[in-house]
Design a protein around this motif. Sequence first.
Motif, PDB file in Angstrom:
ATOM      1  N   ILE A  89       0.840  -1.198   0.000  1.00  0.00           N
ATOM      2  CA  ILE A  89       0.000   0.000   0.000  1.00  0.00           C
ATOM      3  C   ILE A  89       0.876   1.249   0.000  1.00  0.00           C
ATOM      4  N   ILE A  90       1.897   1.262   0.867  1.00  0.00           N
ATOM      5  CA  ILE A  90       2.794   2.414   0.948  1.00  0.00           C
ATOM      6  C   ILE A  90       3.511   2.638  -0.382  1.00  0.00           C
ATOM      7  N   ASN A  91       4.000   1.557  -0.982  1.00  0.00           N
ATOM      8  CA  ASN A  91       4.682   1.679  -2.271  1.00  0.00           C
ATOM      9  C   ASN A  91       3.751   2.236  -3.336  1.00  0.00           C
ATOM     10  N   HIS A  92       2.507   1.763  -3.335  1.00  0.00           N
ATOM     11  CA  HIS A  92       1.546   2.255  -4.325  1.00  0.00           C
ATOM     12  C   HIS A  92       1.274   3.741  -4.115  1.00  0.00           C
ATOM     13  N   LEU A  93       1.124   4.156  -2.870  1.00  0.00           N
ATOM     14  CA  LEU A  93       0.872   5.569  -2.579  1.00  0.00           C
ATOM     15  C   LEU A  93       2.067   6.425  -2.984  1.00  0.00           C
TER      16      LEU A  93
END
Length: 201
Positions: A89-93
């Motif tokens: 999720i963090i990488n996508h954000l």
Amino acid sequence: MKSSSSGAYGAYSDSALLDALRTDGEGAFAEIYNRYCYPLFSLAYRKLDDREVAEELVQDLFTYLWAQRGSSQVQQLDRYLFSAMKYRIINHLKVRKVQAAYELYCRLSPAQADVDTATEDALALHDLSAALRASVQQLPAKSREIFQLSRLEHFTVPEISVRVNLSEKSVEYHLTKSLKLLRGYLRDFLLIILPLFVFFH
């Protein structure tokens, strides 16, 4: 991989499921998927508000879990799955922020008034991509491998640790080293790609 689990696996503890998974237990994998798929999807959907992306992240995580089943060092299944999902999720954000920052940069660029917007954006993006690729190639071999796994292939630190046979602290060291070097290599592009480097804050 099968999509349904045997009734016997439904009574297994997470630890027993991991043991079965390591011996190529498709039924164990299916039970893990059925047990954790929806909670992981719910987490991703709450954070991203995008059903399609949430589903993709869940599928990516389980695909990785299956691919690494024979060498997996996971000790606590639920903790691992939710931690891995949070990393994704963090990488996508972060990717989303980089894209937004670049789009804003293009919109605010004074040169756009005199040049066709689509053409300029394409040229700027090409220059940025070329500079990034060239800069990554200048990194030391191990740092380059870890950087590519993290930023380009979106593996988590624990996953990279297993793949490259290094401790998580060593992986984080290489990522930090790579980011510092790239700041120097890409000084001219820093304004555009700054969100990419906000990782350990």
